[in-house]
Design a protein around this motif. Structure first.
Motif, PDB file in Angstrom:
ATOM      1  N   ALA A   1       2.551   1.722  -3.356  1.00 37.31           N
ATOM      2  CA  ALA A   1       1.584   2.199  -4.352  1.00 37.31           C
ATOM      3  C   ALA A   1       1.390   3.704  -4.219  1.00 37.31           C
ATOM      4  O   ALA A   1       1.334   4.430  -5.221  1.00 37.31           O
ATOM      5  CB  ALA A   1       0.252   1.474  -4.195  1.00 37.31           C
ATOM      6  N   TYR A   2       1.297   4.187  -2.979  1.00 46.36           N
ATOM      7  CA  TYR A   2       1.130   5.629  -2.778  1.00 46.36           C
ATOM      8  C   TYR A   2       2.384   6.384  -3.239  1.00 46.36           C
ATOM      9  O   TYR A   2       2.283   7.388  -3.951  1.00 46.36           O
ATOM     10  CB  TYR A   2       0.828   5.962  -1.313  1.00 46.36           C
ATOM     11  CG  TYR A   2       0.801   7.452  -1.091  1.00 46.36           C
ATOM     12  CD1 TYR A   2      -0.178   8.236  -1.700  1.00 46.36           C
ATOM     13  CD2 TYR A   2       1.782   8.098  -0.348  1.00 46.36           C
ATOM     14  CE1 TYR A   2      -0.189   9.615  -1.558  1.00 46.36           C
ATOM     15  CE2 TYR A   2       1.776   9.468  -0.196  1.00 46.36           C
ATOM     16  CZ  TYR A   2       0.793  10.219  -0.799  1.00 46.36           C
ATOM     17  OH  TYR A   2       0.780  11.585  -0.678  1.00 46.36           O
TER      18      TYR A   2
ATOM     19  N   VAL B   1      -6.603   5.669  -1.373  1.00 40.10           N
ATOM     20  CA  VAL B   1      -7.188   4.325  -1.349  1.00 40.10           C
ATOM     21  C   VAL B   1      -6.304   3.356  -2.129  1.00 40.10           C
ATOM     22  O   VAL B   1      -6.116   3.498  -3.336  1.00 40.10           O
ATOM     23  CB  VAL B   1      -8.620   4.330  -1.927  1.00 40.10           C
ATOM     24  CG1 VAL B   1      -9.212   2.917  -1.922  1.00 40.10           C
ATOM     25  CG2 VAL B   1      -9.508   5.281  -1.130  1.00 40.10           C
ATOM     26  N   PHE B   2      -5.740   2.390  -1.407  1.00 42.24           N
ATOM     27  CA  PHE B   2      -4.929   1.344  -2.042  1.00 42.24           C
ATOM     28  C   PHE B   2      -5.836   0.249  -2.583  1.00 42.24           C
ATOM     29  O   PHE B   2      -5.689  -0.194  -3.715  1.00 42.24           O
ATOM     30  CB  PHE B   2      -3.936   0.765  -1.027  1.00 42.24           C
ATOM     31  CG  PHE B   2      -3.209  -0.457  -1.536  1.00 42.24           C
ATOM     32  CD1 PHE B   2      -2.385  -0.373  -2.648  1.00 42.24           C
ATOM     33  CD2 PHE B   2      -3.369  -1.687  -0.907  1.00 42.24           C
ATOM     34  CE1 PHE B   2      -1.721  -1.501  -3.130  1.00 42.24           C
ATOM     35  CE2 PHE B   2      -2.714  -2.814  -1.381  1.00 42.24           C
ATOM     36  CZ  PHE B   2      -1.884  -2.727  -2.491  1.00 42.24           C
ATOM     37  N   SER B   3      -6.797  -0.183  -1.774  1.00 42.28           N
ATOM     38  CA  SER B   3      -7.762  -1.186  -2.232  1.00 42.28           C
ATOM     39  C   SER B   3      -9.089  -0.930  -1.537  1.00 42.28           C
ATOM     40  O   SER B   3      -9.128  -0.410  -0.427  1.00 42.28           O
ATOM     41  CB  SER B   3      -7.264  -2.608  -1.927  1.00 42.28           C
ATOM     42  OG  SER B   3      -7.143  -2.795  -0.529  1.00 42.28           O
TER      43      SER B   3
ATOM     44  N   THR C   1     -11.504  -1.968   2.968  1.00 43.03           N
ATOM     45  CA  THR C   1     -10.702  -0.914   2.328  1.00 43.03           C
ATOM     46  C   THR C   1      -9.385  -0.701   3.060  1.00 43.03           C
ATOM     47  O   THR C   1      -9.343  -0.658   4.283  1.00 43.03           O
ATOM     48  CB  THR C   1     -11.516   0.403   2.298  1.00 43.03           C
ATOM     49  OG1 THR C   1     -12.740   0.167   1.590  1.00 43.03           O
ATOM     50  CG2 THR C   1     -10.759   1.510   1.607  1.00 43.03           C
ATOM     51  N   SER C   2      -8.340  -0.553   2.281  1.00 40.66           N
ATOM     52  CA  SER C   2      -7.006  -0.253   2.804  1.00 40.66           C
ATOM     53  C   SER C   2      -6.632   1.153   2.345  1.00 40.66           C
ATOM     54  O   SER C   2      -6.599   1.427   1.140  1.00 40.66           O
ATOM     55  CB  SER C   2      -6.014  -1.293   2.273  1.00 40.66           C
ATOM     56  OG  SER C   2      -4.722  -1.038   2.752  1.00 40.66           O
TER      57      SER C   2
ATOM     58  N   ALA D   1       0.834  -1.203   0.000  1.00 40.41           N
ATOM     59  CA  ALA D   1       0.000   0.000   0.000  1.00 40.41           C
ATOM     60  C   ALA D   1       0.866   1.249   0.000  1.00 40.41           C
ATOM     61  O   ALA D   1       0.610   2.198  -0.762  1.00 40.41           O
ATOM     62  CB  ALA D   1      -0.929  -0.014   1.216  1.00 40.41           C
TER      63      ALA D   1
ATOM     64  N   CYS E   1     -12.470   5.030  -5.207  1.00 42.06           N
ATOM     65  CA  CYS E   1     -11.923   3.682  -5.389  1.00 42.06           C
ATOM     66  C   CYS E   1     -10.395   3.735  -5.434  1.00 42.06           C
ATOM     67  O   CYS E   1      -9.787   4.753  -5.106  1.00 42.06           O
ATOM     68  CB  CYS E   1     -12.514   3.040  -6.642  1.00 42.06           C
ATOM     69  SG  CYS E   1     -12.184   3.942  -8.162  1.00 42.06           S
ATOM     70  N   GLU E   2      -9.798   2.634  -5.840  1.00 48.20           N
ATOM     71  CA  GLU E   2      -8.346   2.489  -5.830  1.00 48.20           C
ATOM     72  C   GLU E   2      -7.643   3.643  -6.556  1.00 48.20           C
ATOM     73  O   GLU E   2      -8.098   4.093  -7.600  1.00 48.20           O
ATOM     74  CB  GLU E   2      -7.941   1.159  -6.496  1.00 48.20           C
ATOM     75  CG  GLU E   2      -8.352  -0.076  -5.731  1.00 48.20           C
ATOM     76  CD  GLU E   2      -9.791  -0.528  -5.945  1.00 48.20           C
ATOM     77  OE1 GLU E   2     -10.212  -1.501  -5.288  1.00 48.20           O
ATOM     78  OE2 GLU E   2     -10.509   0.087  -6.770  1.00 48.20           O
ATOM     79  N   ASN E   3      -6.547   4.104  -5.955  1.00 42.63           N
ATOM     80  CA  ASN E   3      -5.686   5.169  -6.507  1.00 42.63           C
ATOM     81  C   ASN E   3      -6.337   6.541  -6.516  1.00 42.63           C
ATOM     82  O   ASN E   3      -5.925   7.423  -7.267  1.00 42.63           O
ATOM     83  CB  ASN E   3      -5.181   4.807  -7.915  1.00 42.63           C
ATOM     84  CG  ASN E   3      -4.422   3.502  -7.921  1.00 42.63           C
ATOM     85  OD1 ASN E   3      -3.527   3.294  -7.101  1.00 42.63           O
ATOM     86  ND2 ASN E   3      -4.792   2.595  -8.804  1.00 42.63           N
TER      87      ASN E   3
END
Length: 196
Positions: free
Chosen positions: A7-8, A55-57, A105-106, A4, A78-80
């Motif tokens: 990804a950020y 939001v990662f997932s 949600t992560s 996570a 949602c994601e990203n």
């Protein structure tokens, strides 16, 4: 958790390509990851939001309650994407919106304090902050324009085009609220488009 955070940090590099490992290390030192369940709130209305969430997932719904206590959906996150009431966040005032999880949600979180200290230390982070703010404003303006210049059917078609997988993850009630139409109207629009 590491996935996570990575990804950020990758999203930071995508938005602001001149960022260096020194600035990324600073950002990373202020990150934490929250794991939330469906129906958990990331932000509650009438509270001060002191961190921004990436939001990662998972999936959240942003909404407010009107004077009749009907929940009006204003955004799906949602994601990203960033989960934030941005004007309230930067002014450290109470949010008018709830951000509630639809799915597990992560979220990667970064505090306003850490962001502001980063602006003081690293000019490139000020640029990053401006670019994020510009993107948030563009999304908000596009949403306002859709209600001014598009029909409900056009808003639905645009939503499906922009979020081809998302419309299967949200309820008809939440989606109709987001589009500003009655549930039955949305059902008619979907049926009409399916038959064409």
């Amino acid at each position: 958790m590491k996935d996570a955070i990575n990804a950020y940090l990758n999203s930071v590099k995508t938005i602001c390509q001149k960022v260096t490992s020194k600035e990324l290390n600073y950002i990373e030192s202020g990150l934490n990851v929250k794991e939330l369940k469906p129906k958990d709130f990331f932000i509650s209305a009438n509270t001060i939001q002191n961190e921004i969430g990436f939001v990662f997932s998972g999936l959240l719904r942003s909404f407010y309650a009107d004077k009749n206590l009907h929940q009006i959906t204003v955004k799906f996150v949602c994601e990203n994407e960033f989960a934030t009431d941005f004007p309230a966040f930067i002014s450290e005032s109470q949010s008018k919106y709830n951000f509630q999880c639809i799915e597990t949600t992560s979220i990667v979180c970064l505090s306003l304090k850490h962001i502001q200290e980063g602006y003081e230390k690293f000019p490139i982070l000020e640029r990053y902050g401006r670019l994020v703010a510009e993107e948030i404003v563009k999304i908000q303006q596009k949403r306002i324009a859709s209600f001014l210049f598009e029909t409900a059917e056009e808003r639905y078609i645009q939503f499906v085009k922009e979020y081809p997988t998302l419309f299967n993850r949200v309820s008809v009630s939440d989606l109709s609220s987001y589009l500003g139409i009655e549930r039955q109207s949305l059902t008619r629009i979907r049926k009409k488009l399916t038959n064409n």
